[in-house]
Design an enzyme around this catalytic site. Structure first.
Site, mmCIF file in Angstrom:
data_model
loop_
_atom_site.group_PDB
_atom_site.id
_atom_site.type_symbol
_atom_site.label_atom_id
_atom_site.label_comp_id
_atom_site.label_asym_id
_atom_site.label_seq_id
_atom_site.Cartn_x
_atom_site.Cartn_y
_atom_site.Cartn_z
ATOM 1 N N HIS A 74 55.309 10.715 59.489
ATOM 2 C CA HIS A 74 56.171 11.891 59.671
ATOM 3 C C HIS A 74 57.494 11.531 60.350
ATOM 4 O O HIS A 74 58.562 11.764 59.823
ATOM 5 C CB HIS A 74 55.452 12.947 60.528
ATOM 6 C CG HIS A 74 54.453 13.764 59.773
ATOM 7 N ND1 HIS A 74 53.336 13.223 59.189
ATOM 8 C CD2 HIS A 74 54.402 15.092 59.510
ATOM 9 C CE1 HIS A 74 52.649 14.187 58.596
ATOM 10 N NE2 HIS A 74 53.273 15.330 58.779
ATOM 11 N N ASP A 100 46.130 17.182 60.446
ATOM 12 C CA ASP A 100 47.172 17.589 59.517
ATOM 13 C C ASP A 100 46.542 18.560 58.530
ATOM 14 O O ASP A 100 45.446 18.309 58.023
ATOM 15 C CB ASP A 100 47.740 16.380 58.767
ATOM 16 C CG ASP A 100 49.003 16.764 58.041
ATOM 17 O OD1 ASP A 100 50.100 16.498 58.565
ATOM 18 O OD2 ASP A 100 48.889 17.373 56.955
ATOM 19 N N ARG A 115 55.344 23.359 50.768
ATOM 20 C CA ARG A 115 55.758 24.476 51.634
ATOM 21 C C ARG A 115 57.243 24.751 51.465
ATOM 22 O O ARG A 115 58.040 23.802 51.450
ATOM 23 C CB ARG A 115 55.485 24.148 53.112
ATOM 24 C CG ARG A 115 54.012 24.135 53.389
ATOM 25 C CD ARG A 115 53.659 23.975 54.845
ATOM 26 N NE ARG A 115 52.237 24.174 54.948
ATOM 27 C CZ ARG A 115 51.429 23.521 55.778
ATOM 28 N NH1 ARG A 115 51.927 22.641 56.628
ATOM 29 N NH2 ARG A 115 50.148 23.769 55.778
ATOM 30 N N SER A 149 50.897 24.643 59.222
ATOM 31 C CA SER A 149 50.541 23.353 59.800
ATOM 32 C C SER A 149 49.399 23.431 60.818
ATOM 33 O O SER A 149 49.104 24.483 61.375
ATOM 34 C CB SER A 149 51.801 22.813 60.473
ATOM 35 O OG SER A 149 51.507 22.081 61.614
ATOM 36 N N ARG A 192 49.672 21.822 63.577
ATOM 37 C CA ARG A 192 50.281 21.327 64.821
ATOM 38 C C ARG A 192 49.793 22.103 66.043
ATOM 39 O O ARG A 192 49.969 23.312 66.163
ATOM 40 C CB ARG A 192 51.818 21.326 64.716
ATOM 41 C CG ARG A 192 52.468 22.654 64.542
ATOM 42 C CD ARG A 192 53.949 22.499 64.205
ATOM 43 N NE ARG A 192 54.121 21.959 62.858
ATOM 44 C CZ ARG A 192 55.142 22.250 62.059
ATOM 45 N NH1 ARG A 192 56.117 23.043 62.466
ATOM 46 N NH2 ARG A 192 55.225 21.733 60.849
HETATM 47 C C1 MIC Z 1 53.340 19.998 57.775
HETATM 48 O O1 MIC Z 1 53.294 19.771 56.571
HETATM 49 O O2 MIC Z 1 53.715 21.082 58.246
HETATM 50 C C2 MIC Z 1 52.904 18.906 58.729
HETATM 51 C C3 MIC Z 1 54.116 18.434 59.413
HETATM 52 O O3 MIC Z 1 52.358 17.843 58.016
HETATM 53 C C4 MIC Z 1 51.889 19.497 59.682
HETATM 54 C C5 MIC Z 1 51.516 18.641 60.807
HETATM 55 C C6 MIC Z 1 52.519 18.629 61.919
HETATM 56 O O4 MIC Z 1 53.102 19.663 62.222
HETATM 57 O O5 MIC Z 1 52.688 17.570 62.508
HETATM 58 C C7 MIC Z 1 50.588 19.956 59.021
HETATM 59 O O6 MIC Z 1 50.612 20.285 57.856
HETATM 60 O O7 MIC Z 1 49.560 20.073 59.694
HETATM 61 FE FE1 SF4 Z 2 53.890 15.156 55.298
HETATM 62 FE FE2 SF4 Z 2 52.976 17.614 55.802
HETATM 63 FE FE3 SF4 Z 2 54.858 17.216 53.958
HETATM 64 FE FE4 SF4 Z 2 52.416 16.389 53.498
HETATM 65 S S1 SF4 Z 2 53.063 18.503 53.784
HETATM 66 S S2 SF4 Z 2 54.287 15.236 53.121
HETATM 67 S S3 SF4 Z 2 51.750 15.739 55.510
HETATM 68 S S4 SF4 Z 2 55.054 16.860 56.158
#
Ligand code: MIC
Ligand code: SF4
Length: 660
Positions: free
Chosen positions: A66, A120, A380, A549, A551
């Site tokens: 990331h 994640d 997303r 996420s 997170r």
């Molecule tokens: C995301 O796609 O939003 C992330 C970044 O991969 C997150 C994890 C994070 O916030 O570090 C996730 O999907 O859990």
């Molecule tokens: Fe990385 Fe999250 Fe995006 Fe997947 S969705 S590529 S884990 S930031």
């Protein structure tokens, strides 16, 4: 009565609870874990605090994918910390540049029939291989690494029966977009999506993984495909056929719901701004002019996705008004593209090649121009996630993305007129993948691990800990938000903020700033008790609060800012757990219309909350709105385990930092 695949895996991993009672809490033994760097530092700090000398899982892997943009010392320091802690505690380490955690885990570590939790939300990618793979908060992953169970509500199991086969240029991405169109971003909460039917046999493992990956956007606990001859072929091509075990539902398996999708009827689709379930066909949207195309992310960065893209770009130029970037999912994919000339085709067309990492998907670069229209093969498209607040992000398949990049407008790859005279070149799909694990570092042996030093840079700060639950909460409703608030609203990411993931006081300055720039300051001011005994704050939310996420920072930052409770219409699964793990009380409105009875700034009092939770009588919790002079009924419905955590002020307090 026979079992579904999900039930078979649950049955063989059940440590607590009764799997016959849907919605009840069950504990699962976890075989594998994964972390990524943006959530990993906290997870390993928490693991260290538990005092367990070595991970007890069959396989735990720490990925760096990331925060790979190193504009200051912070990210590089975090990488060093994770590498050193992984080596010491028995965790395999995937170096920065080796690729995105979910893609690599599929290639090199995932095994059918095993359980996997990852810090994640897209961990269910592993469901493409027949794993029960679930996204979790960092603390839950730390507990699982220490040998503790992982708890979920016994899910309902939805049979998504696929028939027929996809038309040329309609892809796995369109399948999951169709599921999102049918079910919405709330439609999967409390459920596992289990794919079946003859259509499954037409999909490769990476295609299946695209579908299970984006099951996260349904709010589902997980998504899973059978493990069959196609799975065996994939594992064999990865040089690990011995990991194959067949897995299918019993003939008389009983599902809670059925959704049938005829693959041959699907058309290319896009999720329109700003939600993954805002799905329309490309034809319905029309030929809108585009500014940017980004190809990659854990949803669509496999070798076959990349070869498809190269085949479309080959011999064509990227449109002069379009900025095209491509990030292959892993070093394996990258190296193979370089080896067979497909990378040259991409470069020749004018694509900007990025390193194998999350990159633009998490706002690490490639933010679109103001008001820009960006087509992305990602999962997303929440407002502002790209780094440009007014950008219009559409989620599409690699086929749609590549053709549109050449044409300069949103193009339909099944429509001949959008192809003009372009020829699609078929880059042959190799029978075997190139195996070179030189970017994966084995953990130290137990002897060397004992004396190994953990490298902590100045960016690594302690995580905040809560105090045991008080019996009365008196605080202002510091913030009121609407439905579908994402963790990207609560704790935004992006190139500027992500480097602060190991520093909760610093990252808290950005908490909720997408909704209200004044929130961090107001919350900090409210922490100090006033004359009437008000201290801290309460957040009021709508339905599906905390979607997106995993997170944990979306709970840790509010905790640091003094938030005591969140009251809303419904919660997303991982975020609710993260709140409980950190001792913030997630309450529901008993009647969702009561949402209208609290305004931002109202003075709230919740008497006897400690007692109500302790006596498992959360139905008796009453929120007194002192400003408006009304009482509102709340509900919590906490399991025994959750009750203990809330009373203790979080999971780490409960275990006293000692084991599990
Ligand atoms: C995301 O796609 O939003 C992330 C970044 O991969 C997150 C994890 C994070 O916030 O570090 C996730 O999907 O859990
Ligand atoms: Fe990385 Fe999250 Fe995006 Fe997947 S969705 S590529 S884990 S930031």
């Amino acid at each position: 009565m026979g079992f579904t695949i999900t039930e078979k895996i649950i049955k063989s991993h059940l440590t607590d609870g009764d799997m016959n009672i849907k919605g009840s809490e069950i504990g699962l033994k976890i075989d594998q874990t994964l972390t990524q760097d943006a959530t990993g530092t906290m997870a390993y700090l928490q693991f260290e605090a538990m005092g367990v000398p070595r991970v007890k899982t069959e396989r735990s892997v720490a990925y760096i994918d990331h925060n790979t943009l190193q504009t200051g010392f912070e990210n590089a320091d975090d990488h060093r910390y994770i590498q050193s802690v992984a080596g010491k505690y028995g965790v395999w380490f995937s170096r920065p540049g080796n690729g995105i955690c979910h893609q690599i885990h599929l290639e090199r570590f995932g095994k059918p029939g095993k359980t996997l939790i990852g810090s994640d939300s897209h961990t269910p990618t592993g469901g493409g291989l027949g794993m029960l793979a679930i996204g979790a908060g960092g603390l839950d992953v730390a507990v699982a690494m220490g040998g503790g169970a992982y708890y979920i509500s016994m899910p309902e199991i939805v049979n998504i029966k696929l028939t027929g086969g996809l038309k040329p240029f309609v892809s796995a991405k369109d399948v999951i977009l169709e599921v999102l169109r049918i079910l919405s971003v709330k439609g999967g909460v409390g459920k596992v999506m289990e794919y079946s039917g003859d259509g499954v046999k037409t999909l490769s493992v990476p295609e299946r993984a695209t579908i299970t990956n984006m099951g996260a956007e349904l709010g589902a606990t997980s998504s899973i495909f059978p493990s069959d001859e196609i799975t065996r072929k994939f594992l064999k091509a990865q040089g690990r056929e011995e990991d194959y075990v067949p897995l299918e539902p019993d003939k008389n398996a009983v599902y809670d719901a059925l959704i049938e999708i005829d693959l041959s009827k699907l058309e290319p689709m896009a999720a329109c701004p700003h939600s993954p379930d805002n799905v329309k066909t490309i034809e319905e949207i029309g030929k809108i002019k585009i500014d940017q195309v980004c190809i990659g992310s854990c949803t669509n960065s496999s070798l076959s996705d990349m070869l498809t893209v190269a085949g479309i770009l080959n011999g064509n130029d990227v449109h002069p008004n379009v900025d095209l970037s491509i990030a292959p999912g892993s070093k394996q994919v990258f190296e193979m593209l370089a080896g067979n000339g497909a990378l040259a085709d991409m470069i020749e067309s004018g694509a900007r090649i990025l390193e194998a990492a999350c990159g633009p998907c998490i706002g690490m670069g490639q933010s679109p121009n103001s008001g820009g229209v960006s087509l992305r093969t990602f999962n997303r498209n929440f407002e502002g996630r790209s780094g440009t607040k007014d950008a219009q992000v559409y989620l599409v398949s690699p086929e749609t993305a590549a053709l549109s990049a050449i044409n300069g407008y949103l193009s339909n790859p099944t429509d001949k007129t959008d192809w003009g005279n372009k020829q699609v070149y078929k880059v042959p799909h190799p029978e075997k993948f190139l195996i070179n694990d030189n970017m994966i570092i084995e953990p130290l042996d137990e002897k060397a691990a004992k004396t190994a030093e953990i490298k902590r840079g100045p960016n690594i700060n302690e995580f905040p800990k809560n105090t045991p639950l008080e019996d009365v909460i008196r605080a202002y409703a510091l913030l009121k938000v609407g439905d579908n608030i994402t963790t990207d609203h609560i704790m935004p990411a992006g190139a500027k903020i992500l480097p602060l993931r190991s520093n909760i006081p610093a990252i808290s300055e950005y908490c909720f700033t997408v909704c209200d720039e004044t929130f961090p300051k107001r919350a900090k001011d409210a922490k100090t008790p006033d004359k009437e005994g008000r201290a801290g704050g309460i957040i009021i939310g709508g339905a599906n609060y905390g979607q997106g996420s995993s997170r944990e920072h979306a709970a840790l930052a509010p905790l640091y800012l003094g938030i005591k409770a969140v009251i809303c219409k419904s919660f997303a699964r991982i975020h609710r757990q993260n709140l409980i793990n950190n001792g913030i009380i997630p309450l529901l409105f008993k009647n969702s219309e009561d949402y209208d009875k609290i305004s931002q700034g109202d003075d709230l009092e919740i008497l006897s909350i400690g007692d109500c939770i302790k006596n498992q009588n959360s139905a008796a919790i009453i929120i007194s709105n002192l400003t408006k002079g009304i009482d509102i009924h709340a509900d919590g419905a906490f399991s025994e385990r959750e009750t203990e955590m809330l009373l203790a002020g979080g999971l780490l307090n409960l275990t006293g930092g000692e084991g599990l």
